[in-house]
Design a protein around this motif. Sequence first.
Motif, short mmCIF file in Angstrom:
data_model
loop_
_atom_site.label_atom_id
_atom_site.label_comp_id
_atom_site.label_asym_id
_atom_site.label_seq_id
_atom_site.Cartn_x
_atom_site.Cartn_y
_atom_site.Cartn_z
N UNK A 359 52.36 -31.73 -19.21
CA UNK A 359 51.57 -30.53 -20.09
C UNK A 359 49.83 -31.41 -19.21
N UNK A 360 49.69 -32.38 -19.08
CA UNK A 360 48.65 -32.55 -18.56
C UNK A 360 48.75 -31.63 -16.90
N UNK A 361 49.61 -31.48 -16.15
CA UNK A 361 49.92 -30.21 -14.93
C UNK A 361 50.01 -28.86 -15.81
N UNK A 362 49.97 -28.62 -16.26
CA UNK A 362 49.61 -27.25 -17.06
C UNK A 362 48.04 -27.24 -17.10
N UNK A 363 47.19 -28.41 -17.83
CA UNK A 363 46.06 -27.99 -17.39
C UNK A 363 45.31 -27.68 -16.13
N UNK A 364 45.60 -28.90 -16.16
CA UNK A 364 45.43 -29.29 -14.71
C UNK A 364 45.10 -27.62 -13.94
N UNK A 365 46.59 -27.30 -13.45
CA UNK A 365 46.48 -25.59 -13.09
C UNK A 365 45.88 -24.92 -13.79
N UNK A 366 46.29 -24.83 -15.23
CA UNK A 366 44.89 -23.58 -16.15
C UNK A 366 43.67 -23.89 -15.40
N UNK A 367 43.34 -24.33 -15.50
CA UNK A 367 42.02 -25.71 -15.35
C UNK A 367 41.22 -24.91 -14.04
N UNK A 368 42.03 -24.56 -12.56
CA UNK A 368 41.54 -24.25 -11.72
C UNK A 368 41.21 -22.01 -11.95
N UNK A 369 41.45 -21.74 -12.76
CA UNK A 369 41.39 -20.19 -12.80
C UNK A 369 40.03 -20.04 -13.80
N UNK A 370 40.17 -18.75 -13.62
CA UNK A 370 38.54 -18.20 -13.44
C UNK A 370 38.38 -18.49 -15.80
N UNK A 371 37.40 -19.01 -16.01
CA UNK A 371 37.11 -17.80 -17.53
C UNK A 371 36.09 -16.72 -17.80
#
Length: 651
Positions: A359-371
Amino acid sequence: MRQYSIAQSELLTHIGETFTVEARLRTDPVATTPKVVGRNFAERKFSFLASTRYGPIRVIAPKSSAQALLPGQKISITGRVVKTSERRVVALLIASSPIKALAPPSQWARTLADIRSGLRQASGDGDAGALIPGMVIGDTAKQSSDFKNDMRRSGLTHLVAVSGANFAIVSAFVLWCMQFIFRKIPARLWATAIALACFIALVRPSPSVLRAAAMAAVMLLAMSTRQRGDSLPALGFAIAAVVAIDPWQSRDPGFALSVLATAGLLILAPRITTYFQRWLPQKVAVVLAIPIAALALCLPVIISLSGYLSPISIIANIVAAPFVAPITIIGFIAALISPISPMAAHALILLVRPFAWVITSIARWAAQYPVISIRTGLSGFLIALVALLLIYTFRKKAIIFILVISLISLWWGRFPAGDWDLFICDVGQGDGYVINLQDNRAIVIDVGPDPSLMDQCLRRLDISTIALLILTHPHADHIAGLSGARKGRKVEALWSGNIAAGSKARIGSYTIEILWPLTVGATDENPNNISIAAVIRSDDLTLFAAGDIEPGVQEKLRGKVGRVDIYKVAHHGSRYQDPTLLRELSPTLALISAGEGNSYGHPAPATIAALEHLRAKVLRTDRDGAIAVDADRHTLTFSTESAKPRLLNWS
């Protein structure tokens, strides 16, 4: 009636005075968010709610006084009474002396504290170890600011706070266990209700927890009866009950989100599941339907509050969903047994730490994408609401139409648009600016007071490598955002007290010449006067970056700078400026980084007037937002964030 009783409290007659009250703790003392006050880091304090004969109060106290206190404990507090905007309390009491414990905590309070502490210790270190207590009992004490920012940006914040989902998972697990003890459904429901009450005590009966429990009770009823017609009236009853017990919930966005998420699960999830079952297995359809249904009804409120939408968050929630229940259930069991057998609790946590790491890896991965940034408030709410209504009414045609409009808006309203050479980040009351080296590389000068704002700025500019990072001087409003600048980026060189006048460097097309300080590791009673001050030149522009140097140093730099295209005005445009040096600089463009409504009066009207008298164009982040400058052989073109007429922004 509640509001009237608070407004008539006798404690309000003592605003501004030092006063002593006897109180009973209602919540755990929680460390306040790290803050930068002016140039320094503020002392870390603890905050908690307490009941007094004058009404509920909020208390702010030093760590040494508050950390060992437990809910239910009777205490005596002496402090300054301050008026507060928090509607549910009479006043804020800032403790001025150590808090006195008038009675020890109860055995029940100590047992619950041991369980919470045991889970914290068993969970281990790192982001995965910080995630587990947050998911199981809402304990966020171990979470770093970077981790919280990743969870927020990825749309997974709801996992690290006790929500209706936590209660629903625990309740469903207990209800499942009860079938092996009780044959009749009413007995199982009563036993589950008792377990739910104990869980409320464990995670603390805060307003958010009570509303989550109410929503979970609705879901529990829906699961037990399997009749959707019973669940909607139950949701209505839960709303009424929560607001009757705590009227301020009606003004709380979190309550609205809880209700809307629950309504989405009750109303939309079955329909979405049926739709997906045309192509997918039933279990997969349910996993996909749950986050989509909850997000659909919550979307207008989320956008009105945050001002942005992460398209990747739906994917992040779907991928993370299978790991939530195992962590919650096994973590709950580990917490219960931790005071009795820490080793057994640790062994159980080892089973779910890989899930937490995922889950923390998913969060770090998703946080890299633009919003997608959208306007906050009513306009953001209406934009999202109209979009949802169009999708519901016209389905595929509406989705295509919204995508086209969004792409046009994103392109039209992007910032910075096109080429740029210098970018002043809007980091509040502080400094943080970027010189473009092309190919995702940059020179960064200072990093502001907030890591998340600096990271957001560099992410917007798509900077992955910092060829040179200059920290002008050790004040928090210039260096506290360092972790945000470094996050996911390579820093090739760092200047911070290890450079002196006469030093030169060439990076890309830029030549950097240091004019101040005179010696490496210089000291001064006023740290502003050891700021690194530099002239940065290229074929297209000349920039004087002055840090926070004040008139004494500015005078010594007369005759060493010459005329410049851009002056990054010293000390946030304060009134402490040397007029002779200003005349020597005679900048075409004067850039000032200051926080909106700051208490220092930055920038000073006299400084603005002096710059305008020299015919400089003055831009300031407190009014103009972020600033982008494009230079072409000393001809400057600038744009500002506040001047961009945009509906959406991709950042």
